[in-house]
Every structure is written in structure tokens, then in C-alpha cells.
Write a protein that holds these residues in place. Structure first.
Motif, PDB file in Angstrom:
ATOM      1  N   VAL A  64       3.801 -16.040  -8.654  1.00  0.00           N
ATOM      2  CA  VAL A  64       3.284 -16.120  -7.277  1.00  0.00           C
ATOM      3  C   VAL A  64       2.028 -17.000  -7.179  1.00  0.00           C
ATOM      4  O   VAL A  64       1.922 -17.842  -6.274  1.00  0.00           O
ATOM      5  CB  VAL A  64       2.995 -14.693  -6.749  1.00  0.00           C
ATOM      6  N   THR A 101      12.610 -11.417  -1.406  1.00  0.00           N
ATOM      7  CA  THR A 101      11.332 -10.733  -1.647  1.00  0.00           C
ATOM      8  C   THR A 101      10.656 -10.197  -0.386  1.00  0.00           C
ATOM      9  O   THR A 101      10.836 -10.745   0.711  1.00  0.00           O
ATOM     10  CB  THR A 101      10.356 -11.719  -2.344  1.00  0.00           C
ATOM     11  N   ASP A 102       9.834  -9.173  -0.591  1.00  0.00           N
ATOM     12  CA  ASP A 102       8.964  -8.634   0.471  1.00  0.00           C
ATOM     13  C   ASP A 102       7.903  -9.666   0.895  1.00  0.00           C
ATOM     14  O   ASP A 102       7.332  -9.560   1.974  1.00  0.00           O
ATOM     15  CB  ASP A 102       8.274  -7.355  -0.024  1.00  0.00           C
ATOM     16  N   TYR A 103       7.630 -10.672   0.038  1.00  0.00           N
ATOM     17  CA  TYR A 103       6.573 -11.642   0.344  1.00  0.00           C
ATOM     18  C   TYR A 103       6.990 -12.668   1.400  1.00  0.00           C
ATOM     19  O   TYR A 103       6.266 -13.609   1.673  1.00  0.00           O
ATOM     20  CB  TYR A 103       6.073 -12.322  -0.937  1.00  0.00           C
ATOM     21  N   ASP A 106       4.182 -11.244   6.447  1.00  0.00           N
ATOM     22  CA  ASP A 106       2.731 -11.511   6.376  1.00  0.00           C
ATOM     23  C   ASP A 106       1.892 -10.251   6.170  1.00  0.00           C
ATOM     24  O   ASP A 106       0.685 -10.346   5.934  1.00  0.00           O
ATOM     25  CB  ASP A 106       2.258 -12.295   7.612  1.00  0.00           C
ATOM     26  N   PRO A 121       5.595 -15.849   5.678  1.00  0.00           N
ATOM     27  CA  PRO A 121       5.046 -15.811   4.314  1.00  0.00           C
ATOM     28  C   PRO A 121       3.633 -16.379   4.241  1.00  0.00           C
ATOM     29  O   PRO A 121       3.299 -17.327   4.955  1.00  0.00           O
ATOM     30  CB  PRO A 121       6.028 -16.669   3.514  1.00  0.00           C
ATOM     31  N   GLY A 126       6.388 -17.148  -1.258  1.00  0.00           N
ATOM     32  CA  GLY A 126       7.083 -16.527  -0.125  1.00  0.00           C
ATOM     33  C   GLY A 126       7.781 -17.563   0.741  1.00  0.00           C
ATOM     34  O   GLY A 126       8.914 -17.348   1.194  1.00  0.00           O
ATOM     35  N   ALA A 149      11.078  -5.601  -3.945  1.00  0.00           N
ATOM     36  CA  ALA A 149       9.618  -5.702  -4.071  1.00  0.00           C
ATOM     37  C   ALA A 149       9.115  -5.061  -5.360  1.00  0.00           C
ATOM     38  O   ALA A 149       9.797  -4.208  -5.940  1.00  0.00           O
ATOM     39  CB  ALA A 149       8.974  -4.984  -2.881  1.00  0.00           C
ATOM     40  N   GLN A 179      -3.526  -3.030  -0.877  1.00  0.00           N
ATOM     41  CA  GLN A 179      -2.201  -3.654  -0.687  1.00  0.00           C
ATOM     42  C   GLN A 179      -1.164  -2.569  -0.942  1.00  0.00           C
ATOM     43  O   GLN A 179      -1.191  -1.928  -2.004  1.00  0.00           O
ATOM     44  CB  GLN A 179      -1.968  -4.791  -1.694  1.00  0.00           C
ATOM     45  N   ARG A 255      -1.718 -12.393  -0.673  1.00  0.00           N
ATOM     46  CA  ARG A 255      -0.597 -11.435  -0.681  1.00  0.00           C
ATOM     47  C   ARG A 255      -0.646 -10.547   0.558  1.00  0.00           C
ATOM     48  O   ARG A 255      -1.734 -10.257   1.059  1.00  0.00           O
ATOM     49  CB  ARG A 255      -0.650 -10.569  -1.946  1.00  0.00           C
ATOM     50  N   SER A 259       3.556  -4.615   2.473  1.00  0.00           N
ATOM     51  CA  SER A 259       4.888  -5.230   2.343  1.00  0.00           C
ATOM     52  C   SER A 259       5.921  -4.140   2.115  1.00  0.00           C
ATOM     53  O   SER A 259       6.928  -4.358   1.446  1.00  0.00           O
ATOM     54  CB  SER A 259       4.908  -6.293   1.248  1.00  0.00           C
TER      55      SER A 259
END
Ligand SMILES: NC(=O)c1ccc[n+]([C@@H]2O[C@H](COP(=O)([O-])OP(=O)(O)OC[C@H]3O[C@@H](n4cnc5c(N)ncnc54)[C@H](OP(=O)(O)O)[C@@H]3O)[C@@H](O)[C@H]2O)c1
Length: 293
Positions: A64, A101-103, A106, A121, A126, A149, A179, A255, A259
Motif C-alpha cells: 500500500v 479491497t476495502d481501500y 474513503d 480511494p 486503492g 480487508a 482506524q 488509509r 473501512s
């Protein structure tokens, strides 16, 4: 039945290969040289000289932070390559599973994200994964995109392994506590992909975007607390855990703060009900810690 599995050496890909498959199924999992997803010509030549009945795309550029300085490579692997695979699937009328992905979100929503929530993203990783999703959809292949995720397993690189390794000889660790997400077992994702493939073969209308994560959510700090509770029970060292904010731990990629993914749709359509992340993490730890202590 011959399945092309990309990313076979990764967390999800290696779990997929260790599942039990019916005798008539062969899994072809070329490595990243034989099937270099950064090189369309290499991919195309491999596809042209083989005959596949299904594709499971677990191969990805997953670094990432590094993606921020290698956007072209991230896009080649996460965006162009899934597009090429999906076009092959469409041309040959075969099902394709693609992992995302969850990414793609936002993180500004306060509740868990549903499949049709607005994407946005925050970083290159993302963005490249979102572009990959769009390429798969545009191909019109019979494809299911599975967003997952916080992937964990006893193999490969992940937060759980980093914690156990760092915690072995530290008195204290500082862990981000603002997070939130869903820790998820690579083994459970693999089982879900296997079930979905079966469902896609039985029903050629089955397609779309689905979320799959283990049930329940936590912060990275909450996950670390659970990991070290189990480490201590097994006689290992449990450092003090300081809760810090994202701003106290700057990284090249931003990140999402939230998420968390909602999984009602995969339960409704495929009767797949995820188990709790605690149970999933305990299973991984029992393999990984036993190997180390
Ligand atoms: N890890 C997470 O926390 C997370 C979270 C959300 C979604 N996901 C998604 O879940 C999927 C599986 O993730 P994972 O954690 O299993 O990934 P991983 O362990 O990082 O494995 C990535 C796989 O992709 C392969 N790969 C990388 N570059 C390649 C290239 N140029 N050509 C061919 N293969 C290449 C790697 O092969 P080599 O080993 O040879 O490099 C490896 O097998 C990915 O789509 C990822 O985006 C992951």
C-alpha cells in the motif's frame, strides 16, 4: 476442470491451494515470472497456450505505501492485468473471481460500507484496485468481485505476524487506534471463493460485487490487544500497547479511518455467513505461535 489461479504464493492463493478440491479439478498456479501480471504479452502468451475453465485472480500489487512511488506498476498489476483476464474470461465464456479491497472507500462513512456505497480511494493502491474492478465489470464476463480487508494468515506478510515478531522482544509497542476494519482470515476468504465458484458454475447468472470479511470489527490497536492476550496465554511476551492516532504514525499512503464492510449481500445471495474475527485470528495464532514458541 482447469482453474487458473494467480497469486498462488500469496496469503489467499496459498490457502486456496491447500483446500480440498474435487478430483476432476486441476489448479494451475503459475508463479509471478511465468505469469508476470506486469507484462501483458507474457500473460497473453500463457493464456493462449492453455485452456482454462475458470479464473481466480488473487495476484495483486499489495504494498500500500510503496504503491505511492510505483503507480505505474501498481496499475499494471491491479488494473490492466485483471482487465486482460476478464476479457479472456468473457471471450471463452468462463467464470472469473476477482479479489478487491476495502481501500476503494474513503472511510468517511460511520457505518459499515455496502457494496453499492460511493467509492473514493485515498491512495494509489486503492485507485488501482478500483480501476481493476471497473475493468472486470466492463468486460461483461461472468465475474464476481469479492472485496475483503485486513487479510491475515500464518503465511506471507500481515499485521498479525508483524505483531508477534516485534512483540517477542519489546517492552512496549505503539499501535494506531483510530482506524477501524474487519480482520479477516485468508483461509476463510479462500473457502468463500471456492463456494462462489461452485455457485457460479451451477448458476451462470451469478455475478456482481460482494463483500466478505470476518464478523465483528475493531481497530489495529484492538486487534493487537487480542493477539497479545493469546500470545501471553501461550507463554509468550506481551508488550504494553500504547494507543496512538493515525497522525502520530505518518505513512506515505493515507488509509481510510473506517473501512468496515457489510456482508449481508453475500449471506442473502449465497448463504455464506462469516464467523467472528476472534475465532479466525485464534485459529491462525494457534498455527503461527505454536511454530515459534
Ligand atoms: N493483504 C490485505 O490485507 C488485503 C486487504 C484487502 C484486500 N486484499 C486483496 O486480496 C487479494 C489477495 O491478497 P494477499 O494478501 O493474498 O496478497 P499477497 O499475500 O501480498 O500476495 C500477492 C500475490 O500476488 C503476486 N504478484 C505480485 N506481483 C505479481 C506480478 N507482477 N505477477 C504475478 N503475480 C504477482 C505475488 O507473487 P510473488 O510472491 O511472486 O510476488 C503473490 O502471490 C489481493 O487482490 C489484495 O488486493 C488484501
Amino acid at each position: 476442470m482447469r482453474i487458473l489461479l494467480t497469486g498462488g504464493s500469496g496469503q489467499v492463493g496459498s490457502c486456496l491451494q491447500s483446500l480440498s478440491w474435487p478430483d476432476h479439478v486441476t489448479i494451475d498456479a503459475p508463479d509471478s515470472t511465468a505469469f508476470n501480471m506486469a507484462d501483458a504479452a507474457v500473460m497473453q502468451a500463457y493464456l493462449d497456450s492453455n485452456d482454462f475453465d475458470a479464473i481466480i485472480n488473487c495476484g495483486a500489487y499489495t504494498a500500500v505505501d510503496k504503491a505511492e512511488s510505483e503507480p505505474e506498476l501498481a496499475h499494471a498489476i491491479n488494473d490492466a492485468a485483471p482487465g486482460l483476464l476478464a476479457n479472456y474470461a468473457a471471450q471463452h465464456d468462463i467464470p472469473m473471481l476477482h479479489v478487491s479491497t476495502d481501500y476503494v472507500f474513503d472511510g468517511r462513512k460511520t457505518a459499515p460500507y455496502a457494496e453499492d456505497d460511493r467509492v473514493g480511494p485515498l491512495g494509489i493502491y486503492g485507485q488501482s484496485k478500483l480501476a481493476g474492478e471497473e475493468a472486470v465489470r466492463a468486460s461483461n464476463a461472468q465475474a464476481i468481485i469479492v472485496r475483503t480487508a485486513w487479510v491475515l494468515s500464518p503465511h506471507g506478510h500481515n499485521f498479525l505476524k508483524t505483531m508477534v515478531r516485534l512483540g517477542a522482544d519489546r517492552d512496549a509497542l505503539s499501535i494506531v487506534a483510530d482506524q477501524y476494519g474487519n480482520p479477516t482470515s485468508a483461509h476463510d476468504i479462500a473457502q468463500t471463493l471456492q463456494s462462489l465458484l461452485r455457485a457460479m458454475q451451477a448458476n451462470r447468472q451469478a455475478r456482481g460485487t460482494y463483500h466478505f470479511v470476518n464478523a465483528g470489527d475493531t481497530s489495529w490497536h484492538g486487534l493487537a490487544e487480542h493477539i497479545f492476550k493469546r500470545v501471553a496465554e501461550k507463554g509468550g511476551n506481551a508488550p504494553a500497547l500504547n494507543a496512538i492516532t493515525t497522525s502520530e504514525y505518518p505513512t506515505p499512503a493515507q488509509r481510510p479511518a473506517n473501512s468496515r464492510l457489510a456482508t449481508a449481500k453475500i449471506t442473502r445471495d449465497f448463504a455464506i455467513t462469516p464467523r467472528s474475527w476472534h475465532a479466525a485470528v485464534d485459529d491462525i495464532l494457534s498455527v503461527y505461535i505454536e511454530d515459534r514458541l
